[in-house]
Enzyme design. Structure first.
Site, mmCIF file in Angstrom:
data_model
loop_
_atom_site.group_PDB
_atom_site.id
_atom_site.type_symbol
_atom_site.label_atom_id
_atom_site.label_comp_id
_atom_site.label_asym_id
_atom_site.label_seq_id
_atom_site.Cartn_x
_atom_site.Cartn_y
_atom_site.Cartn_z
ATOM 1 C CG ASP A 25 -3.257 3.529 -1.870
ATOM 2 O OD1 ASP A 25 -4.251 2.799 -1.594
ATOM 3 O OD2 ASP A 25 -2.667 4.241 -1.054
ATOM 4 C CG ASP A 56 -1.905 1.141 1.198
ATOM 5 O OD1 ASP A 56 -2.980 0.956 0.564
ATOM 6 O OD2 ASP A 56 -1.607 2.196 1.765
ATOM 7 C CG LEU A 57 1.419 3.457 -3.538
ATOM 8 C CD1 LEU A 57 1.081 4.300 -4.755
ATOM 9 C CD2 LEU A 57 2.895 3.072 -3.555
#
Length: 694
Positions: free
Chosen positions: A607, A564-565
């Protein structure tokens, strides 16, 4: 014939000659005996032999069956009697002549005169057989052989009594003379029966009378021979003269009889041929009419009556204008007039029948001179209705086929090959899609456009199907001359020969390249993320299940990494969704370049990303270490700056991963543990990776 030379006067003269031979004294006749007389006797006997041979030969060759004549029974029996009898007569006269020359003497008592007596006996037998209608039923070869055999036997039995050393006794001479007179009497009896028609003979009346005269002269010949047998050779000369007359009459009778047979049979054959010709003409499906020089009917057959609708009695003698339909009279008259001038002609016409159907006919006119050397015309009318209707159907079929071919050429790709797959014909569509010219394709096989997409088994199955006479349907990917691929839906139809084996094949194809690309695009979109091109959730699940099964089979560990960003929402809100989407695309590219070919990078949404590593090691610790190293490398790669629309972004990523070595746990459970590890990494300050036990 002049009265001086008729048969009655001839018989009267012969009787006078016979009486002269009987009544003239010996001392008057003795000076006549000379070498000239002997020469005349020899010449006369030779002439007798020639005439008897002529009679036998004529009878042999009379109407041979191989010429195709059908002989009546009486004619056949007459020929058989003459052949058998005069073969014996010929041999007896020849034997007598041989003895005559051999003795070289004028002795009237020579023994070979017995052969003349035999000849007379055979003659009387022939005349009696003809008079009393005796029938010889054997074949002519058999009868001739039997006659010759009998002659040989008879001459053998007679030879001892004709030797020069044998002197005939008075009793034998007396018996010979008496027998001669008895035979002469039989000639008279036969002549009377023939003149009076007292019996049923094998000959007609006029020929029976000729045979009667023959018997008269033969009897006179025998009387002359008997009267001077011991006195002078003048009687023997007179006997030869009468024999020549008798044989000449019989030869004339035989020749005339033979020619009459030819004439009768030829007439019968002509009548039979005429009957057959008339029957054939009446049965022909042709309308035939004969016209005279004034174009009036002389003859019509049954078909002409049916075609024109007029009976025979209403047609003969009528002018053509009175019979032919008014629609064609002018045209017909023009052609018929030209035919009278010696010109052939033909024309077609159609007419509506009573049932409102059209009738089509073809007329042929041929010049024909009549019996008086005046002009005439033969008119032949052929009903061509069936042919015309068939031609109309054929023209309609050809027109439809042409239209179909044009439509097919406009919308389909068509190729013809022989039984060996050699291209023999292609249409423009084929050349257009393959980028090959017609000259480059004809004479080659379809290997020239083989794309290599399909395995060998695919084409093997195709050939097995069409070579067995069945139609094949399927989709084929081909390669054009420029290297581009195109897809066609193909139907291959075999054309079978009389032996039910294919003579040629026709392939009808439709271009489905766009459809196949659309299908591929749809399939791609169904399994991939639209924005990044990475595997979507569906494909990721399938790949994870496959990877878990492979790890179990290979006894190695795999890894599931959840990514996950960090602070992505802030970038998305600050710089807009376009910048956020571009950031996601660049992240996806870095992920895709970092994984191996058998590993999977996927986007779950937003994301969130997933990485599946298929082989991290056989042991747990090794697998954990390998995955940790991969996560660290990915962290460094993702932490590098991103340039988007002249902006530079610095983004970090949080990761959580789990290990698996088989199907001991479910896919959902792995995701739960991966999410838990990712959540822990986020809670610990982000920009890090965390391992979680399954």
């Amino acid at each position: 014939m002049p009265a001086l030379f008729n048969l009655r006067n001839l018989v009267a003269a012969a009787v006078v000659m016979t009486l002269t031979v009987y009544l003239v004294p010996q001392h008057v006749l003795s000076p006549v005996v000379s070498d000239a007389l002997i020469a005349l006797q020899l010449l006369a006997e030779l002439l007798v032999i020639v005439i008897s041979a002529l009679i036998a030969i004529t009878a042999w060759h009379s109407l041979p069956a191989e010429l195709g004549f059908a002989r009546a029974g009486a004619e056949r029996h007459v020929n058989h009697i003459l052949l058998t009898g005069f073969s014996l007569v010929f041999i007896m006269h020849a034997a007598y002549l041989y003895g005559f020359v051999d003795e070289k003497t004028l002795d009237p008592s020579r023994k070979t005169t017995v052969f003349l007596f035999y000849a007379r006996v055979f003659e009387i037998m022939v005349y009696a057989a003809l008079t009393f209608a005796i029938k010889l039923r054997a074949q002519r070869k058999t009868l001739l052989l039997a006659g010759l055999s009998f002659a040989v036997v008879l001459m053998s039995l007679t030879q001892p009594y004709t030797a020069a050393s044998q002197v005939p006794s008075a009793d034998s001479v007396f018996v010979h003379v008496v027998a001669g007179y008895m035979v002469a009497l039989l000639y008279c009896v036969l002549a009377y029966l023939l003149f009076s028609q007292a019996t049923t003979t094998l000959l007609q009346h006029d020929r029976a009378r000729q045979l009667a005269y023959t018997c008269v002269f033969s009897g006179l010949s025998l009387l002359c021979l008997q009267s001077h047998q011991t006195d002078s050779d003048l009687g023997e000369l007179a006997s030869h003269v009468f024999t020549i007359i008798a044989y000449t009459l019989l030869a004339r009778l035989t020749v005339v009889f033979t020619f009459d047979q030819y004439a009768q049979n030829l007439k019968q054959i002509q009548q039979q041929n005429q009957t057959e010709l008339n029957t054939l003409i009446q049965a022909l499906p042709l309308s035939i009419a004969r016209l005279d020089h004034s174009l009036r009917y002389r003859y019509v057959n049954t078909t002409h009556e049916k075609v024109m609708g007029f009976h025979l009695n209403d047609t003969i003698g009528k002018h053509v204008d009175e019979i032919l339909p008014h629609e064609i009279r002018e045209t017909a008259r023009m052609h018929l007039t030209n035919a009278l001038e010696g010109k052939h002609g033909n024309f077609n016409y159609s007419i509506e029948k009573v049932d409102s159907k059209m009738a089509y006919r073809h007329v042929q006119v041929v010049p024909e001179p009549d019996d008086h050397n005046e002009g005439g015309v033969l008119m032949i009318i052929l009903d061509t209705s069936d042919q015309e209707l068939m031609q109309q159907k054929v023209r309609q079929f050809v027109r439809e086929l042409t239209e179909l071919n044009a439509a097919l050429d406009a919308h389909a790709i068509v190729a013809f090959t022989d039984r060996n797959g050699i291209i023999t014909k292609v249409n423009d569509k084929f050349c257009e899609i393959s980028k090959f010219s017609r000259g480059e394709l004809i004479g080659r096989t379809h290997k020239i456009i083989n794309s290599g997409v399909h395995p060998t088994a695919f084409f093997k199955d195709l050939w097995q199907t069409i070579s067995s006479g069945q139609v094949w349907n399927g989709e084929i990917c081909n390669r054009a001359k420029d290297g581009s691929l195109y897809w066609v839906h193909t139907t291959i139809v075999p054309f079978l020969g009389p032996d039910n084996k294919p003579l040629q094949y026709v392939a009808i194809c439709a271009d489905i390249t766009e459809r196949k690309l659309a299908e591929e695009r749809a399939n791609y979109l169904a399994l991939h993320d639209v924005l990044t091109g990475l595997a979507n959730r569906r494909l990721m699940h399938e790949r994870l299940e496959i990877t878990m099964a492979n790890c179990q089979r290979m006894a190695v560990y795999g890894a599931l990494i959840m990514l996950d960003l960090d602070k992505f929402k802030q970038i998305n809100d600050t710089y807009g969704h376009a910048s956020g989407d571009e950031l996601l695309k660049q992240v996806a590219k870095r992920l895709q370049r970092s994984v191996r070919g058998n590993d999977t990078a996927a986007r779950l949404g937003g994301d969130e990303f997933v990485i599946i590593i298929s082989d991290t090691g056989a042991g747990f610790d090794e697998a954990k270490e390998t995955t940790s190293q991969f996560c660290a490398r990915m962290k460094n790669i993702l932490n590098q700056a991103y340039e988007i629309d002249e902006h530079v972004f610095k983004v970090t990523a949080s990761m959580g991963f789990v290990l698996f070595n088989g199907n001991q746990v479910s896919v959902d459970h792995l995701f739960e543990r991966g999410d838990a590890a990712l959540y822990e990494a986020k809670n610990k300050g982000k920009d890090r990776y965390v391992f979680s036990e399954v």
